[in-house]
Design an enzyme around this catalytic site. Structure first.
Site, short mmCIF file in Angstrom:
data_model
loop_
_atom_site.label_atom_id
_atom_site.label_comp_id
_atom_site.label_asym_id
_atom_site.label_seq_id
_atom_site.Cartn_x
_atom_site.Cartn_y
_atom_site.Cartn_z
N CYS A 127 0.70 16.93 -7.18
CA CYS A 127 1.97 17.60 -8.78
C CYS A 127 1.92 17.07 -9.56
CB CYS A 127 3.22 16.96 -7.68
SG CYS A 127 3.97 18.15 -7.03
N SER B 274 -13.58 1.02 4.16
CA SER B 274 -12.19 0.85 2.99
C SER B 274 -11.70 0.31 4.37
CB SER B 274 -11.54 1.59 2.65
OG SER B 274 -9.78 1.38 2.67
N ASN C 91 -11.65 13.35 3.29
CA ASN C 91 -10.59 13.38 3.38
C ASN C 91 -9.20 13.92 3.78
OD1 ASN C 91 -11.50 12.87 0.31
ND2 ASN C 91 -9.90 12.36 0.01
N THR D 59 -12.21 2.80 -3.34
CA THR D 59 -12.04 2.75 -4.44
C THR D 59 -13.35 1.59 -5.42
OG1 THR D 59 -10.53 3.50 -4.88
CG2 THR D 59 -11.08 2.79 -6.42
C1 LIG Z 1 -8.91 6.57 1.12
C2 LIG Z 1 -10.28 6.81 0.19
C3 LIG Z 1 -11.15 6.34 -0.70
C4 LIG Z 1 -10.29 4.71 -1.28
O1 LIG Z 1 -10.10 4.02 -0.67
P1 LIG Z 1 -9.28 2.61 -0.90
O2 LIG Z 1 -9.58 1.41 -0.70
O3 LIG Z 1 -7.79 2.77 -1.17
O4 LIG Z 1 -9.50 2.26 -2.38
C5 LIG Z 1 -12.16 5.86 -0.67
N1 LIG Z 1 -13.04 7.32 -0.61
C6 LIG Z 1 -11.83 8.02 1.14
C7 LIG Z 1 -13.27 9.19 0.95
C8 LIG Z 1 -10.91 7.59 0.84
O5 LIG Z 1 -9.98 8.62 1.88
#
Ligand SMILES: *Cc1c(COP(=O)(O)O)cnc(C)c1O
Length: 385
Positions: free
Chosen positions: A328, A203, A155, A76
């Site tokens: 939700c 991440s 995702n 993020t």
């Molecule tokens: C989980 C995710 C994020 C956020 O990652 P964090 O490390 O939890 O901040 C951003 N982009 C995608 C595609 C994700 O799956």
């Protein structure tokens, strides 16, 4: 141990025990716990060595130079730094950003914030397969386009973008190319040089590392500039201040080394698990694939169960951990913006579940989920008649 089956790896993965072991060596007095920025003693220097080792491990997975890795608190923050940091640093060259409507919220909401700041954003709508085509991007490019941001793997759907083709078009138009690769680590090849990536968000916790740690790859040649969002001690070459979290970083490094060594083998095994689930549902009527399995990672499978409410199905599957295709709000249940974005009809989107598998998923887990699913579907459909 609880009896529940975890099929929500796309939300987060458990930390690999080998990663947890490495992390535990960087917390207590007996371990290497010091501040990696401390220059006045051996303990600080040792901590710096640990951080630099992890930086090499992350860089190696994506074919980067370690000096191109900037530690952040997660993907993020990396997305925020890439989009806001790059657009602000390059505003004299242009104000136009191109992205898609099915990006993770970390990109969508950041792009919206940039719009509020006076930047211009073009929002591309992907096809039903969850992918933006090179032609779509070519049409969206303008003279003042400075950045294109398109995710590596979605995702919710698992769809894989053709990063090499998309990055090439961005570059032809004089723009830099950012990709959110949080879901791609250990799942698809991520060589930044071959793909032509300028900025890549990573991440820890989507790849068997800890939560609260991530990184942004920032290309050095040609030099990509990003303005810092977090100011302080000038850590990470001024791009991201704050004391480095030695234990988190060591964990992410180990997780990425494992992804490099075992990711392909993991994925090969997971293809069989996904196909086992699909085969088990083959004789069930009204099961639709939101995921186009021809162009998706095998570890994410989004399915719609026609005529069945996704939330009710989830409730009936009490001991299987899954995500629905909805979000939700306080007022109502809205279908997922990603499913809506690729044109899944509202009713089907509200009947959707995301199955995501990982390193520790077993055939027995799939069979358990299948049994629970058949039982729940029969029950819900009987009630509906
Ligand atoms: C989980 C995710 C994020 C956020 O990652 P964090 O490390 O939890 O901040 C951003 N982009 C995608 C595609 C994700 O799956």
């Amino acid at each position: 141990m609880n009896a529940s089956v975890y099929l929500d790896y796309a939300a987060t993965t458990p930390v690999d025990p080998r990663v947890a072991e490495v992390m535990s060596r960087h917390l207590t007095q007996e371990g290497i716990f010091a501040n990696p920025a401390s220059r006045s003693h051996m303990l600080g220097w040792q901590a710096e060595q640990v951080v630099e080792m992890a930086r090499r491990q992350v860089a190696e997975l994506i074919g980067a130079d370690p000096r191109e890795i900037v530690w952040t608190s997660g993907a993020t923050e990396a997305d925020n730094l890439a989009l806001i940091g790059f657009m602000r640093a390059n505003r004299a060259r242009g104000r136009h950003l191109v992205t898609s409507i099915i990006e993770h919220k970390a990109v969508v909401d950041t792009a919206r914030a940039l719009e509020a700041e006076g930047f211009d954003v073009t929002w591309l709508t992907p096809g039903r397969d969850g992918r933006v085509t090179p032609d779509q991007l070519r049409e969206a490019m303008r003279r003042d386009t400075v950045l294109v941001s398109l995710m590596a793997v979605n995702n919710e759907l698992g769809s894989i973008h053709d990063l090499a083709a998309l990055a090439e078009i961005a570059h032809q138009g004089g723009a830099a190319f950012h990709t959110d690769a949080a879901q791609a680590v250990g799942r698809t090849p991520l060589a930044v040089g071959t793909l032509g990536i300028d900025l890549m968000s990573l991440s820890g916790h989507k790849a068997y590392g800890p939560k609260g740690i991530g990184a942004l790859y920032v290309r050095r040649s040609p030099d990509i500039r990003v303005e810092a969002l977090i100011h302080g001690g000038g850590h990470e070459r001024g791009m991201r201040s704050g004391t480095l979290a030695t234990h988190q970083i060591a964990g992410m490094g180990e997780a990425f080394a494992l992804a490099a060594a075992e990711g392909e083998a993991d994925q090969r095994r997971i293809v069989a698990l996904r196909d086992r689930l699909l085969a088990g549902l083959a004789d069930h009527p009204g099961v639709h694939r939101n995921t186009d399995t021809d162009v998706a990672v095998p570890n994410i499978l989004n399915l719609a169960f026609e005529g069945v409410d996704g939330e009710s199905l989830l409730m009936a599957l009490r001991d299987v951990a899954l995500s629905t295709g909805s979000a939700c709000n306080s007022a109502s249940v809205e279908p997922s913006y990603v499913l809506k974005g690729i044109g899944v009809p509202r009713a089907l989107a509200l009947s959707s579940l995301r199955f995501s598998f990982g390193r520790f998923t077993t055939p027995a887990d799939i069979d358990h989920a299948l049994n629970a699913l058949r039982h729940a579907l029969d029950g819900l459909r009987r009630r509906a008649i």
